[in-house]
Structure formats: structure tokens, C-alpha cells
Design a protein around this motif. Structure first.
Motif, PDB file in Angstrom:
ATOM      1  N   ARG A  69       9.118  -3.534  11.865  1.00  0.00           N
ATOM      2  CA  ARG A  69       9.836  -3.899  13.091  1.00  0.00           C
ATOM      3  C   ARG A  69      11.030  -4.801  12.772  1.00  0.00           C
ATOM      4  O   ARG A  69      12.104  -4.666  13.361  1.00  0.00           O
ATOM      5  CB  ARG A  69       8.897  -4.584  14.088  1.00  0.00           C
ATOM      6  N   LEU A  70      10.839  -5.727  11.828  1.00  0.00           N
ATOM      7  CA  LEU A  70      11.949  -6.597  11.422  1.00  0.00           C
ATOM      8  C   LEU A  70      13.087  -5.769  10.842  1.00  0.00           C
ATOM      9  O   LEU A  70      14.260  -5.997  11.170  1.00  0.00           O
ATOM     10  CB  LEU A  70      11.478  -7.643  10.398  1.00  0.00           C
ATOM     11  N   ALA A  71      12.755  -4.800  10.006  1.00  0.00           N
ATOM     12  CA  ALA A  71      13.782  -3.927   9.423  1.00  0.00           C
ATOM     13  C   ALA A  71      14.543  -3.194  10.521  1.00  0.00           C
ATOM     14  O   ALA A  71      15.772  -3.078  10.465  1.00  0.00           O
ATOM     15  CB  ALA A  71      13.146  -2.933   8.454  1.00  0.00           C
ATOM     16  N   ALA A  72      13.828  -2.741  11.544  1.00  0.00           N
ATOM     17  CA  ALA A  72      14.491  -2.057  12.663  1.00  0.00           C
ATOM     18  C   ALA A  72      15.416  -3.016  13.406  1.00  0.00           C
ATOM     19  O   ALA A  72      16.527  -2.651  13.788  1.00  0.00           O
ATOM     20  CB  ALA A  72      13.448  -1.468  13.612  1.00  0.00           C
ATOM     21  N   GLY A  73      14.968  -4.241  13.606  1.00  0.00           N
ATOM     22  CA  GLY A  73      15.784  -5.235  14.304  1.00  0.00           C
ATOM     23  C   GLY A  73      17.021  -5.651  13.539  1.00  0.00           C
ATOM     24  O   GLY A  73      18.032  -6.033  14.133  1.00  0.00           O
ATOM     25  N   LEU A  74      16.967  -5.571  12.228  1.00  0.00           N
ATOM     26  CA  LEU A  74      18.111  -5.945  11.396  1.00  0.00           C
ATOM     27  C   LEU A  74      19.041  -4.775  11.105  1.00  0.00           C
ATOM     28  O   LEU A  74      20.155  -4.973  10.620  1.00  0.00           O
ATOM     29  CB  LEU A  74      17.612  -6.526  10.062  1.00  0.00           C
ATOM     30  N   HIS A  75      18.567  -3.568  11.374  1.00  0.00           N
ATOM     31  CA  HIS A  75      19.327  -2.369  11.003  1.00  0.00           C
ATOM     32  C   HIS A  75      20.610  -2.251  11.832  1.00  0.00           C
ATOM     33  O   HIS A  75      20.574  -2.368  13.053  1.00  0.00           O
ATOM     34  CB  HIS A  75      18.464  -1.118  11.182  1.00  0.00           C
ATOM     35  N   PRO A  76      21.735  -2.020  11.184  1.00  0.00           N
ATOM     36  CA  PRO A  76      23.013  -1.951  11.915  1.00  0.00           C
ATOM     37  C   PRO A  76      23.109  -0.757  12.866  1.00  0.00           C
ATOM     38  O   PRO A  76      23.905  -0.780  13.799  1.00  0.00           O
ATOM     39  CB  PRO A  76      24.063  -1.861  10.797  1.00  0.00           C
ATOM     40  N   ASP A  77      22.293   0.272  12.658  1.00  0.00           N
ATOM     41  CA  ASP A  77      22.341   1.457  13.511  1.00  0.00           C
ATOM     42  C   ASP A  77      21.317   1.419  14.643  1.00  0.00           C
ATOM     43  O   ASP A  77      21.195   2.393  15.396  1.00  0.00           O
ATOM     44  CB  ASP A  77      22.125   2.724  12.679  1.00  0.00           C
ATOM     45  N   ALA A  78      20.600   0.310  14.778  1.00  0.00           N
ATOM     46  CA  ALA A  78      19.632   0.200  15.878  1.00  0.00           C
ATOM     47  C   ALA A  78      20.373   0.239  17.209  1.00  0.00           C
ATOM     48  O   ALA A  78      21.416  -0.388  17.368  1.00  0.00           O
ATOM     49  CB  ALA A  78      18.827  -1.089  15.745  1.00  0.00           C
ATOM     50  N   THR A  79      19.812   0.988  18.148  1.00  0.00           N
ATOM     51  CA  THR A  79      20.445   1.109  19.462  1.00  0.00           C
ATOM     52  C   THR A  79      20.092  -0.098  20.322  1.00  0.00           C
ATOM     53  O   THR A  79      19.184  -0.861  20.002  1.00  0.00           O
ATOM     54  CB  THR A  79      19.964   2.385  20.178  1.00  0.00           C
ATOM     55  N   ALA A  87      13.515  -7.370  21.122  1.00  0.00           N
ATOM     56  CA  ALA A  87      13.858  -8.710  21.608  1.00  0.00           C
ATOM     57  C   ALA A  87      12.671  -9.358  22.328  1.00  0.00           C
ATOM     58  O   ALA A  87      12.609 -10.579  22.439  1.00  0.00           O
ATOM     59  CB  ALA A  87      15.065  -8.647  22.523  1.00  0.00           C
ATOM     60  N   ASN A  88      11.731  -8.546  22.776  1.00  0.00           N
ATOM     61  CA  ASN A  88      10.528  -9.044  23.452  1.00  0.00           C
ATOM     62  C   ASN A  88       9.308  -9.028  22.534  1.00  0.00           C
ATOM     63  O   ASN A  88       8.178  -9.109  23.014  1.00  0.00           O
ATOM     64  CB  ASN A  88      10.259  -8.207  24.710  1.00  0.00           C
ATOM     65  N   ASP A  89       9.532  -8.905  21.243  1.00  0.00           N
ATOM     66  CA  ASP A  89       8.436  -8.851  20.270  1.00  0.00           C
ATOM     67  C   ASP A  89       7.651 -10.162  20.269  1.00  0.00           C
ATOM     68  O   ASP A  89       8.210 -11.233  20.509  1.00  0.00           O
ATOM     69  CB  ASP A  89       8.996  -8.582  18.868  1.00  0.00           C
ATOM     70  N   THR A  90       6.361 -10.068  19.978  1.00  0.00           N
ATOM     71  CA  THR A  90       5.523 -11.269  19.900  1.00  0.00           C
ATOM     72  C   THR A  90       5.858 -12.124  18.686  1.00  0.00           C
ATOM     73  O   THR A  90       5.603 -13.318  18.683  1.00  0.00           O
ATOM     74  CB  THR A  90       4.023 -10.901  19.866  1.00  0.00           C
ATOM     75  N   ASP A  91       6.441 -11.523  17.665  1.00  0.00           N
ATOM     76  CA  ASP A  91       6.860 -12.268  16.478  1.00  0.00           C
ATOM     77  C   ASP A  91       8.237 -12.867  16.765  1.00  0.00           C
ATOM     78  O   ASP A  91       9.201 -12.145  17.006  1.00  0.00           O
ATOM     79  CB  ASP A  91       6.913 -11.340  15.263  1.00  0.00           C
ATOM     80  N   LYS A  92       8.321 -14.192  16.744  1.00  0.00           N
ATOM     81  CA  LYS A  92       9.570 -14.869  17.111  1.00  0.00           C
ATOM     82  C   LYS A  92      10.731 -14.536  16.175  1.00  0.00           C
ATOM     83  O   LYS A  92      11.878 -14.532  16.602  1.00  0.00           O
ATOM     84  CB  LYS A  92       9.354 -16.373  17.201  1.00  0.00           C
ATOM     85  N   ASN A  93      10.435 -14.247  14.899  1.00  0.00           N
ATOM     86  CA  ASN A  93      11.509 -13.910  13.960  1.00  0.00           C
ATOM     87  C   ASN A  93      12.121 -12.555  14.285  1.00  0.00           C
ATOM     88  O   ASN A  93      13.342 -12.381  14.201  1.00  0.00           O
ATOM     89  CB  ASN A  93      10.983 -13.923  12.522  1.00  0.00           C
ATOM     90  N   ILE A  94      11.273 -11.607  14.660  1.00  0.00           N
ATOM     91  CA  ILE A  94      11.763 -10.280  15.028  1.00  0.00           C
ATOM     92  C   ILE A  94      12.556 -10.373  16.327  1.00  0.00           C
ATOM     93  O   ILE A  94      13.651  -9.813  16.440  1.00  0.00           O
ATOM     94  CB  ILE A  94      10.588  -9.286  15.160  1.00  0.00           C
ATOM     95  N   ALA A  95      12.006 -11.080  17.300  1.00  0.00           N
ATOM     96  CA  ALA A  95      12.693 -11.242  18.589  1.00  0.00           C
ATOM     97  C   ALA A  95      14.050 -11.909  18.390  1.00  0.00           C
ATOM     98  O   ALA A  95      15.066 -11.460  18.942  1.00  0.00           O
ATOM     99  CB  ALA A  95      11.820 -12.052  19.543  1.00  0.00           C
ATOM    100  N   SER A  96      14.093 -12.955  17.587  1.00  0.00           N
ATOM    101  CA  SER A  96      15.335 -13.686  17.345  1.00  0.00           C
ATOM    102  C   SER A  96      16.370 -12.804  16.648  1.00  0.00           C
ATOM    103  O   SER A  96      17.542 -12.789  17.043  1.00  0.00           O
ATOM    104  CB  SER A  96      15.035 -14.927  16.496  1.00  0.00           C
TER     105      SER A  96
END
Length: 106
Positions: A69-79, A87-96
Motif C-alpha cells: 500500500r505504501l508503494a502504491a501511495g508513493l507511486h507517481p502514476d497513482a490516480t 489517504a484514509n489508511d489506518t497506517d499513518k505513514n501510508i495516509a500521510s
């Protein structure tokens, strides 16, 4: 009596604790790692390809594995839809990371 090369102790050789201390002193952690470097490392570890398709990104955004999920959140091609989900992930790092990515796309 012949000396075994493996058991020879050199006069200037360091023992294990000395080597460990030297390695710790020599190790310099990077001050700041970029999102691109994190994404590249996750790609090298086979979490998500660098050239992920939209389908792969959607699957990654819904994964149970937080690193995917973190990789998806950091990916430049994520929609925006994928980032909104993360952004609503339970993991604060992923959400941030996802919120920051959303803000940079606007």
C-alpha cells in the motif's frame, strides 16, 4: 609443527567487537531518503513494479500488506481515486504519503 592459516592471529587484527564498533562508526545513515528511492527499493524487493499498470496500482492500494500500500501511495502514476483510498489508511505513514501525493497533484 605447521601453523594453520585459518587459525593464525595477526598482530594487528581486530576482534569481532572491535570490528562491530568500527562498522557502526563508519555507517552513515542517509539524512533524507526521497520517496523515489523508497519506491525503487520496494520495486527491487518485488512489492510493486516501477512501471505499474493502473490495475496493479488499484490492487496494491487495496492490499493487506502495508508495504505494498505504501508503494502504491508513493507511486507517481497513482490516480486520485487510489490516493484518496490510501489517504484514509489506518497506517499513518501510508495516509500521510498519500495526502502529500494528492496535494502535489493539485
Amino acid at each position: 609443527m605447521e601453523k594453520n592459516k585459518n587459525t593464525e592471529v595477526h598482530k594487528h587484527a581486530l576482534n569481532y567487537p572491535q570490528l562491530a564498533l568500527r562498522a557502526m562508526k563508519e555507517f552513515a545513515a542517509p539524512k533524507k531518503i526521497s520517496n523515489k528511492e523508497i519506491l525503487r527499493a520496494l520495486a527491487l524487493l518485488d512489492y510493486l513494479p516501477l512501471k505499474a499498470t493502473n490495475k496493479e496500482l488499484t490492487k496494491a492500494a487495496r492490499s493487506k500488506d502495508w508495504l505494498i500500500r505504501l508503494a502504491a501511495g508513493l507511486h507517481p502514476d497513482a490516480t486520485e481515486a487510489q490516493l484518496n483510498l490510501l489517504a484514509n489508511d489506518t497506517d499513518k505513514n501510508i495516509a500521510s504519503a498519500s495526502v502529500m501525493a494528492l496535494n502535489s497533484k493539485q
